[in-house]
Design a protein around this motif. Structure first.
Motif, PDB file in Angstrom:
ATOM      1  N   GLN A  93      34.286  37.029  46.304  1.00  0.00           N
ATOM      2  CA  GLN A  93      35.461  37.620  46.938  1.00  0.00           C
ATOM      3  C   GLN A  93      36.611  36.637  47.098  1.00  0.00           C
ATOM      4  O   GLN A  93      37.715  37.037  47.461  1.00  0.00           O
ATOM      5  N   LYS A  94      36.373  35.384  46.793  1.00  0.00           N
ATOM      6  CA  LYS A  94      37.466  34.407  46.804  1.00  0.00           C
ATOM      7  C   LYS A  94      38.324  34.546  45.551  1.00  0.00           C
ATOM      8  O   LYS A  94      39.465  34.104  45.529  1.00  0.00           O
ATOM      9  N   GLU A  95      37.757  35.162  44.510  1.00  0.00           N
ATOM     10  CA  GLU A  95      38.528  35.447  43.297  1.00  0.00           C
ATOM     11  C   GLU A  95      39.417  36.649  43.582  1.00  0.00           C
ATOM     12  O   GLU A  95      39.096  37.494  44.419  1.00  0.00           O
ATOM     13  N   SER A  96      40.523  36.739  42.875  1.00  0.00           N
ATOM     14  CA  SER A  96      41.414  37.882  43.090  1.00  0.00           C
ATOM     15  C   SER A  96      40.731  39.175  42.634  1.00  0.00           C
ATOM     16  O   SER A  96      39.854  39.160  41.756  1.00  0.00           O
ATOM     17  N   LEU A  97      41.141  40.270  43.227  1.00  0.00           N
ATOM     18  CA  LEU A  97      40.617  41.572  42.830  1.00  0.00           C
ATOM     19  C   LEU A  97      40.900  41.813  41.351  1.00  0.00           C
ATOM     20  O   LEU A  97      40.040  42.310  40.613  1.00  0.00           O
ATOM     21  N   GLU A  98      42.067  41.444  40.904  1.00  0.00           N
ATOM     22  CA  GLU A  98      42.444  41.620  39.501  1.00  0.00           C
ATOM     23  C   GLU A  98      41.483  40.872  38.575  1.00  0.00           C
ATOM     24  O   GLU A  98      41.035  41.414  37.564  1.00  0.00           O
ATOM     25  N   THR A  99      41.146  39.656  38.923  1.00  0.00           N
ATOM     26  CA  THR A  99      40.227  38.865  38.102  1.00  0.00           C
ATOM     27  C   THR A  99      38.848  39.509  38.084  1.00  0.00           C
ATOM     28  O   THR A  99      38.236  39.654  37.019  1.00  0.00           O
ATOM     29  N   ARG A 100      38.379  39.925  39.231  1.00  0.00           N
ATOM     30  CA  ARG A 100      37.042  40.532  39.296  1.00  0.00           C
ATOM     31  C   ARG A 100      37.001  41.850  38.537  1.00  0.00           C
ATOM     32  O   ARG A 100      36.030  42.152  37.853  1.00  0.00           O
ATOM     33  N   ARG A 101      38.059  42.637  38.604  1.00  0.00           N
ATOM     34  CA  ARG A 101      38.113  43.889  37.846  1.00  0.00           C
ATOM     35  C   ARG A 101      38.138  43.610  36.348  1.00  0.00           C
ATOM     36  O   ARG A 101      37.497  44.318  35.567  1.00  0.00           O
ATOM     37  N   THR A 102      38.864  42.580  35.943  1.00  0.00           N
ATOM     38  CA  THR A 102      38.916  42.196  34.528  1.00  0.00           C
ATOM     39  C   THR A 102      37.534  41.817  34.033  1.00  0.00           C
ATOM     40  O   THR A 102      37.118  42.206  32.936  1.00  0.00           O
ATOM     41  N   VAL A 103      36.805  41.074  34.836  1.00  0.00           N
ATOM     42  CA  VAL A 103      35.449  40.657  34.459  1.00  0.00           C
ATOM     43  C   VAL A 103      34.547  41.883  34.290  1.00  0.00           C
ATOM     44  O   VAL A 103      33.784  41.977  33.334  1.00  0.00           O
ATOM     45  N   VAL A 104      34.643  42.834  35.198  1.00  0.00           N
ATOM     46  CA  VAL A 104      33.823  44.049  35.090  1.00  0.00           C
ATOM     47  C   VAL A 104      34.142  44.784  33.787  1.00  0.00           C
ATOM     48  O   VAL A 104      33.241  45.296  33.124  1.00  0.00           O
ATOM     49  N   ASN A 105      35.404  44.817  33.409  1.00  0.00           N
ATOM     50  CA  ASN A 105      35.778  45.446  32.138  1.00  0.00           C
ATOM     51  C   ASN A 105      35.103  44.764  30.949  1.00  0.00           C
ATOM     52  O   ASN A 105      34.826  45.406  29.943  1.00  0.00           O
ATOM     53  N   MET A 106      34.863  43.488  31.066  1.00  0.00           N
ATOM     54  CA  MET A 106      34.226  42.733  29.980  1.00  0.00           C
ATOM     55  C   MET A 106      32.745  43.087  29.819  1.00  0.00           C
ATOM     56  O   MET A 106      32.181  42.908  28.755  1.00  0.00           O
TER      57      MET A 106
END
Length: 147
Positions: free
Chosen positions: A43-56
């Motif tokens: 959760q220290k990562e931005s929401l945008e980054t975490r969402r991008t990772v899930v897309n991967m």
């Protein structure tokens, strides 16, 4: 792989960090998947980054079970939406030769559609199931209609 992790940890620019993550995702090893799962849960990562990772995850052939585990552990609505989207992509992307959907994604969407307490997330799971020709998904949809 360790070099890429170090580069990611030291980078300040968001776009550059995402490019490093894409490079890690292309490696498609257990170590790269584990690292990306850590990023998705951090959760220290931005929401945008975490969402991008899930897309991967879909392109990395991450299993529906692994994505569902992240879904269960997560409390953030936006991340749950993104994880449901990944499960929906798995269920619609994987088709076998006789035209039926693979169970990858379907197996995890079924209990979410049945038992998720958040109505919006339940609706989203049902939407993804409605796009499937899997008999279990169709049976659940019929059950919902008959209520």
């Amino acid at each position: 792989m360790n070099f890429l992790k170090d580069v990611y940890a030291k980078a300040d620019d968001q776009r550059f960090r995402e490019r490093v993550l894409y490079t890690i995702a292309q490696v498609k090893t257990d170590a790269s998947r584990d690292f990306l799962f850590q990023i998705a849960q951090n959760q220290k990562e931005s929401l945008e980054t975490r969402r991008t990772v899930v897309n991967m995850f879909v392109s990395m052939n991450v299993t529906g079970d692994a994505i569902a585990t992240l879904y269960e552990k997560n409390n953030e609505l936006e991340m749950k939406r993104q994880l449901l989207s990944a499960l929906g992509s798995l269920s619609s992307r994987n088709h076998n030769s006789n035209g039926g959907a693979s169970s990858n994604g379907i197996d995890q969407l079924l209990p979410i559609a049945r038992f998720e307490k958040n109505l919006e997330l339940r609706k989203q799971a049902i939407l993804y199931l409605s796009r499937s020709k899997d008999p279990r998904a169709l049976a659940l949809l019929q059950e919902i209609i008959d209520r």
